[in-house]
Design a protein around this motif. Sequence first.
Motif, PDB file in Angstrom:
ATOM      1  N   ILE A   1       1.408   7.099  -6.821  1.00 55.81           N
ATOM      2  CA  ILE A   1       0.287   8.126  -6.858  1.00 55.81           C
ATOM      3  C   ILE A   1       0.655   9.414  -6.769  1.00 55.81           C
ATOM      4  O   ILE A   1       0.426  10.489  -7.325  1.00 55.81           O
ATOM      5  CB  ILE A   1      -0.859   7.532  -6.276  1.00 55.81           C
ATOM      6  CG1 ILE A   1      -1.383   6.115  -6.814  1.00 55.81           C
ATOM      7  CG2 ILE A   1      -2.098   8.658  -6.495  1.00 55.81           C
ATOM      8  CD1 ILE A   1      -2.847   5.578  -6.033  1.00 55.81           C
ATOM      9  N   ARG A   2       1.274   9.557  -5.610  1.00 61.89           N
ATOM     10  CA  ARG A   2       1.293  11.217  -5.095  1.00 61.89           C
ATOM     11  C   ARG A   2       2.472  11.635  -6.128  1.00 61.89           C
ATOM     12  O   ARG A   2       2.561  12.937  -6.277  1.00 61.89           O
ATOM     13  CB  ARG A   2       2.127  11.066  -3.622  1.00 61.89           C
ATOM     14  CG  ARG A   2       1.221  10.742  -2.322  1.00 61.89           C
ATOM     15  CD  ARG A   2       1.816  11.317  -1.318  1.00 61.89           C
ATOM     16  NE  ARG A   2       3.100  10.591  -0.912  1.00 61.89           N
ATOM     17  CZ  ARG A   2       2.916   9.074  -0.245  1.00 61.89           C
ATOM     18  NH1 ARG A   2       1.861   8.741   0.099  1.00 61.89           N
ATOM     19  NH2 ARG A   2       4.012   8.747  -0.235  1.00 61.89           N
TER      20      ARG A   2
ATOM     21  N   SER B   1       2.233   1.745  -3.597  1.00 61.97           N
ATOM     22  CA  SER B   1       1.477   2.322  -4.402  1.00 61.97           C
ATOM     23  C   SER B   1       0.887   3.834  -4.046  1.00 61.97           C
ATOM     24  O   SER B   1       1.050   4.452  -5.086  1.00 61.97           O
ATOM     25  CB  SER B   1       0.119   1.443  -4.281  1.00 61.97           C
ATOM     26  OG  SER B   1       0.139   0.187  -4.706  1.00 61.97           O
ATOM     27  N   GLU B   2       0.714   4.194  -2.742  1.00 61.02           N
ATOM     28  CA  GLU B   2       0.343   5.611  -2.519  1.00 61.02           C
ATOM     29  C   GLU B   2       1.494   6.397  -2.852  1.00 61.02           C
ATOM     30  O   GLU B   2       1.270   7.819  -3.300  1.00 61.02           O
ATOM     31  CB  GLU B   2       0.203   5.658  -1.019  1.00 61.02           C
ATOM     32  CG  GLU B   2      -1.249   4.906  -0.770  1.00 61.02           C
ATOM     33  CD  GLU B   2      -1.558   5.105   0.714  1.00 61.02           C
ATOM     34  OE1 GLU B   2      -0.464   5.339   1.523  1.00 61.02           O
ATOM     35  OE2 GLU B   2      -2.765   4.844   1.159  1.00 61.02           O
TER      36      GLU B   2
ATOM     37  N   GLU C   1      -5.480   0.092  -6.742  1.00 61.22           N
ATOM     38  CA  GLU C   1      -6.138   0.519  -5.397  1.00 61.22           C
ATOM     39  C   GLU C   1      -7.072   0.019  -4.621  1.00 61.22           C
ATOM     40  O   GLU C   1      -6.834   0.020  -3.165  1.00 61.22           O
ATOM     41  CB  GLU C   1      -7.041   2.086  -6.176  1.00 61.22           C
ATOM     42  CG  GLU C   1      -7.769   2.819  -5.134  1.00 61.22           C
ATOM     43  CD  GLU C   1      -6.940   3.311  -4.037  1.00 61.22           C
ATOM     44  OE1 GLU C   1      -7.326   3.761  -2.885  1.00 61.22           O
ATOM     45  OE2 GLU C   1      -5.818   3.417  -4.393  1.00 61.22           O
TER      46      GLU C   1
ATOM     47  N   LYS D   1       0.671  -1.067   0.066  1.00 56.67           N
ATOM     48  CA  LYS D   1       0.039   0.064   0.027  1.00 56.67           C
ATOM     49  C   LYS D   1       0.907   1.002   0.210  1.00 56.67           C
ATOM     50  O   LYS D   1       0.524   2.212  -0.830  1.00 56.67           O
ATOM     51  CB  LYS D   1      -0.812   0.148   1.090  1.00 56.67           C
ATOM     52  CG  LYS D   1      -2.005   0.993   1.300  1.00 56.67           C
ATOM     53  CD  LYS D   1      -3.290   0.927   0.224  1.00 56.67           C
ATOM     54  CE  LYS D   1      -4.269   1.684   0.330  1.00 56.67           C
ATOM     55  NZ  LYS D   1      -5.182   1.604  -0.727  1.00 56.67           N
TER      56      LYS D   1
ATOM     57  N   ILE E   1      -8.619   8.557  -2.944  1.00 58.31           N
ATOM     58  CA  ILE E   1      -7.108   8.528  -3.721  1.00 58.31           C
ATOM     59  C   ILE E   1      -6.499   9.952  -3.440  1.00 58.31           C
ATOM     60  O   ILE E   1      -5.283  10.046  -3.173  1.00 58.31           O
ATOM     61  CB  ILE E   1      -7.259   8.059  -5.327  1.00 58.31           C
ATOM     62  CG1 ILE E   1      -7.846   6.788  -5.289  1.00 58.31           C
ATOM     63  CG2 ILE E   1      -5.872   8.345  -5.789  1.00 58.31           C
ATOM     64  CD1 ILE E   1      -8.285   6.350  -6.550  1.00 58.31           C
ATOM     65  N   CYS E   2      -7.261  10.891  -3.825  1.00 56.41           N
ATOM     66  CA  CYS E   2      -6.576  12.511  -3.779  1.00 56.41           C
ATOM     67  C   CYS E   2      -7.244  13.479  -2.789  1.00 56.41           C
ATOM     68  O   CYS E   2      -6.736  14.617  -3.182  1.00 56.41           O
ATOM     69  CB  CYS E   2      -6.742  13.011  -5.283  1.00 56.41           C
ATOM     70  SG  CYS E   2      -8.298  13.042  -6.134  1.00 56.41           S
TER      71      CYS E   2
END
Length: 733
Positions: free
Chosen positions: A249-250, A245-246, A289, A242, A314-315
């Motif tokens: 995405i950031r 992945s985060e 996700e 996790k 997510i954001c």
Amino acid sequence: MANTNSNPEDTFSVPLLSPEDVAVKAVNKRYEGLVTVRTKAIKGKGAWYWAHFEPILVRNPETNLPKAVKLKCTLCDAVFSASNPSRTASEHLKRGTCPNFSSVSKSISPQFQLPPLASPSSYNHRKRTSQHVGCSSSSSPQFQQLVLSGGKEDLGALAMLEDSVKKLKSPKSWPGPALNKGQSDSAFDLLADWLYESCGSVSVSSLEHPKFKAFLNQVGLPGLSRREFLGARLDSKFDKAKLESEARIREAVFFQVASDGWKNRNCGHGEENLVKFMVNLPNGTSVFEKAVFMSGSVPSDYAEEVLWESITGICGSAVRRCVSVVADKYRAKALRNLEIRNHWMVNLSCQLQGFVSLIKDFIKELPLFKTVIDNCLKVGNVFNGNSQVRDSFHKFRSEDVELPGLIRVPTLQCDKSKTAASVFATVEDILSCARVLHAVVLDDSYKVICVEDPLASEVAQMIQEVAFWNELEAVHSLMKLIKDMAEEIEAERPLVAQCLPLWEELKSKVKDWCAKFRVNEGPAEKIVEKRFKKNYHPAWSAAFILDPQYLTRDASGKYLPPFKCLNHEQEKDVDRLITRLVSREEAHIALMELMKWRSEGLEPLYAQAVQVKQRDPGTGKMKIANPQSSRLVWETCLKDFKCLGKVAVRLLFLQATSCGFKCNWPSMRWVCVQRNSRVGLHRAQKMIFIAAHAKLERRDFSSEEEKDAELFAMASSDQDDTLNDVFADASSV
């Protein structure tokens, strides 16, 4: 519907293959296959018995056309059926039916003759007896049967081999060399990775199977508990995946959310869904996700809520980072409503589902499909439902072991998602056994049945008509055409800019299909156009125009966007979409930049670099060498287009399909079982996340079922594989 027996302008009038041609083609195919198999076997890549068998063609004395394939024994010239070479070899060669095989086998070198295994005691006894009578080992008739290529020394080795076999049959557990703590932890860590990434294919309870525990003991690992893999170790693996992945995405300025799995599936506990959410990043990679469990039919407004909650999850409040959603359902309401409320978003329906739905459209709307399906149902009802016809079918079918046991008949009252697959299967089955169907209806026993059964008589007449086979071939060809394109879309996962070219390619292929099979173009083109409009999004046209990959060189040497490929309404779509995706203050600037892009395009050097293609080693097709170059050109070489560039970089990375990580059926059933347990469902979701994260890291988008099917297909393609011989023998008993 047009009469198939009318003039050449009618839909299905011109015959392609006569019944005799179909039968001859099938016989020749069978003969060529057996010849290929025998050639491989003679080179040492197949079964032993092919050295004594030769495929031959039996011809009709009147027409001189091949009518059957037989096997001829090269030792005694006997002729046999070619349906099961393995069984024929067993009965004719091994059982001594062939009068010349025994003399040939005796002449084989002794190194190929394996004697029965001897124990150490029997070997010592024979050695003492030989010394007592004063005979050499080579002169003893009993001993001669045991001599191998290595001489009498081989007997001791054979005895040791026999002892080893006995130990394997009844193994005694003994501990292997103990591993230290670091080695044990590393081994269990790898075992946990494999267990989680198998995602339900391997049961956690199987870790406590006695044989598996014995295996761990053999390799020096201590015992373990299944609870250990569902507690802290699972949480640790999930947290690590996790965080990775985060972080990815950031790092992305913007992204696209892909949502797949809204269609209901039956996993044994009613209609269940496991909806997967992925994040597609501008660099071409994807991040898993979450997976959300749904039960029953999901309303469109609820799907809209789930999608929006996923975006905000997510954001957070920076929702403008999500510039697009692509989903496999709810295009009409949920996606459109989100797009209307958030003007910067481009929400798309999945292209794969569009092509799959097109097959259903043809089944429902094209008269040719209705005719073929009705005829297939009649053939299936007679050949599957009448026991006498079924027996006759099996009798003639024995000539070709590749044919199905029964004809798969479509059940049109079943789930609509299964209709297309069932129709395709039926058409394939009937085409594959064309020769057998002809033989059955011409048999005297079938003619007797026709006297009392009008449907059997109708089917017999239909099977002997060329029009029936032409229509069947036409339907099969069109379904396979669309099916192949859909499979390519699923494998390649095209970008939004590729949607218009994809549909243009499809329209061209359907037009060629109409010409080949003499089908009226009007109804077929209308069905394709209707589905195209249902799936169409203005972003298709805008991305197509802004992608440097599709720039065309004009007479002056400039590389300009292909506006000439758009119709008037699509040109308006480009203007409307671009002005929607920018602020009001930037709208007129963006349109001016679009005019400049239309008239000036891109410098030839950069355009040529973007359009460089290379051959894909896997498929052999020519593909763009660097798919990311289209977006990178706008970020680096076209900085003067400040407003238009913002739109381009947000459009050109968008994917046109929602398919990504595939949950296998065991994991689906697993989640369904855990659906009433909050803790169990939470653990199942964690394991799915770990498995999805690992597969996306490897860019592996296939499921275990697909890999197994491919593996089994590869095995079945080798007709001389030992496993196939075993199956053939078993089926003949």
